[in-house]
Design an enzyme around this catalytic site. Structure first.
Site: not given
Ligand code: F6P
Length: 340
Positions: A10, A71, A102, A124-126, A128, A161, A168-170, A265, A271, A273-274
Site C-alpha cells: 500500500g 500488492r 512486511d 506502512t501507516i500501520d 507494525d 451521540r 486502519m491497522g490490520r 453513528r 484511504h 489516512q494514506r
Molecule cells: O497495510 C497498510 C494498509 O493501509 C492496512 O492498514 C489496510 O488494511 C490495507 O493497507 C488496505 O489495503 P488496500 O489499499 O489494498 O485496500
C-alpha cells in the site's frame, strides 16, 4: 553501481522523500539509479526506467509514490523469483532498494537469498514493521486521524451521540491508540486487546450517567471481540489479507446502538489516512532512510533493512523480521483506555 529502486504494498505519504534521497545520494556516490514501476511486478515484467535528479525535483511534498506500487509477491508467483533474477541480469542492475511493509520485506529477503544485493526501507501507516520504532507514513496517518477525531468530537457533542471512528491497522492498533489519545477518544479498540462488547457498553453507560452525553470510540480495523464474550465476529479479509473496510466499525456501532439505545453513528476513515501531503516527520524519515540505504549498499551490506531506534538510524538483518509484527506496547494501550 547500478541500483534498482521499487515501492511495494500500500502507498503512504513520504515515499517520494525516500525515492528522492536514494536518487540524489546515490548519484552523488556515482551510482546509476533505475526505478521499477509498480513494485515487484515491475521487476518481473522488466518495467524499468532511469531516474535522475530532475525526476525527483519538487516531489518532497507529494503523497503517493512516483514509481507506482502493487500488492505482488514474486516468491508466491510461478516463476517469479527466476523472472526477477533475469530482469536484473538483463538490465545490469547490481543491487536493489525495496521500500515497503512486511510483505515487501519478506519478498526482498527471499530475493536476497538468491544472491541479489538488497537493502529494505520500512513504510506502512500501520507502523507494525518489526525492528523499527517508526515506518514511513505513520506520522501522517496519525495526524489525519487525529484531525478527524477532533472534527467528530464537535458534532458528537452537539448531537449527544456515540461516534465510532474506524481507522486502519490490520495487525496492530498504532493509529487507533495514538489518534485516540491525541484526539481524546473515550474508548479505543485494537487487535492487541480483544474486547468484550458488554464491558464497552458498561463503560459508555457509566460515562453517560455520570458526566457526559456523548462519546468517541476509535476502532482499529483489525480489532476483534475476545473469545467467549457476547459478540461473535469473524474478520473479513480480501485476496491479499487486506481487511474489508467498515465491517468492524459498522458492527460495533450496531451492537452499541442496540444495547444502549444511544444515538450512534460510524465514520470509516479508510484511504484518506494514506493520501495527501506527508508531514515534516515523514519527509525527514524518508530522507534519512534513503540516505542510509544507499550508504549501506555502498559499504557492501545486503539483506538488511533501515530502521530507526530512538534518535538513531540502524540496520536490521532481514532474517530477524520473518513472521514478526510490532504490537503497541501495554503502557500506550492502557493510556488509551483510562482517560474516560
Ligand atoms: O497495510 C497498510 C494498509 O493501509 C492496512 O492498514 C489496510 O488494511 C490495507 O493497507 C488496505 O489495503 P488496500 O489499499 O489494498 O485496500
Amino acid at each position: 553501481m547500478r541500483i534498482g529502486l521499487l515501492t511495494g504494498g500500500g502507498d503512504v505519504p513520504g515515499l517520494n522523500a525516500a525515492i528522492r534521497a536514494v536518487v540524489k545520494h546515490g548519484m552523488s556516490y556515482g551510482h546509476t539509479i533505475v526505478g521499477f514501476r509498480n513494485g515487484w511486478r515491475g521487476v518481473v515484467e522488466g518495467d524499468v526506467h532511469d531516474l535522475t535528479r530532475s525526476d525527483v525535483r519538487n516531489v518532497l511534498p507529494l503523497g503517493g509514490t512516483m514509481l507506482g506500487t502493487a500488492r505482488f509477491h514474486p516468491h508466491r508467483t510461478e516463476g517469479g523469483l527466476e523472472a526477477v533474477c533475469s530482469t536484473l541480469e538483463a538490465e545490469k542492475v547490481e543491487a536493489l532498494v525495496c521500500i515497503g511493509g512486511d510483505g515487501t520485506m519478506h519478498a526482498a529477503h527471499k530475493v536476497a537469498e538468491t544472491g541479489v544485493r538488497i537493502v529494505g526501507i520500512p513504510k506502512t501507516i500501520d507502523n507494525d514493521v518489526w525492528g523499527t520504532d517508526r515506518s514511513i507514513g505513520f506520522d501522517t496517518a496519525v495526524s489525519v486521524a487525529t484531525e478527524a477525531v477532533d472534527r467528530i468530537h464537535t458534532t458528537a457533542e452537539s448531537h449527544n451521540r456515540v461516534m465510532i471512528v474506524e481507522v486502519m491497522g490490520r495487525h496492530a492498533g498504532w493509529i487507533a491508540v495514538t489518534a485516540g489519545i491525541a484526539g481524546g477518544a473515550e474508548i479505543v479498540l485494537t487487535p492487541e486487546e480483544p474486547f468484550d462488547i458488554e464491558q464497552v457498553v458498561k463503560r459508555l453507560q457509566h460515562r453517560h450517567r455520570a458526566h457526559a452525553s456523548f462519546s468517541i470510540v476509535v476502532v482499529a480495523e483489525g480489532a476483534v471481540p475476545a473469545e467467549g464474550t457476547a459478540m461473535e465476529y469473524t474478520t473479513q479479509v480480501g485476496k491479499f489479507g487486506e481487511i474489508i473496510a467498515g465491517a468492524i466499525g459498522e458492527r460495533v456501532k450496531r451492537e452499541i446502538a442496540e444495547r444502549t439505545g444511544f444515538d450512534t453513528r460510524v465514520t470509516v476513515l479508510g484511504h484518506v489516512q494514506r493520501g495527501g501531503t506527508p508531514t515534516a516527520a515523514d519527509r525527514i524519515l524518508g530522507s534519512r532512510f534513503g540516505v542510509a540505504a544507499v550508504d549501506a549498499l555502498s559499504e557492501g551490506r545486503s539483506a538488511v533493512m533501515t530502521a530507526v531506534r530512538g534518535e538513531e538510524v540502524v540496520l536490521v538483518p532481514m532474517a530477524e523480521l520473518a513472521g514478526k509484527t510490532k504490537p503497541v506496547p501495554p503502557d500506550l494501550l492502557r493510556i488509551a483506555n483510562v482517560l474516560v
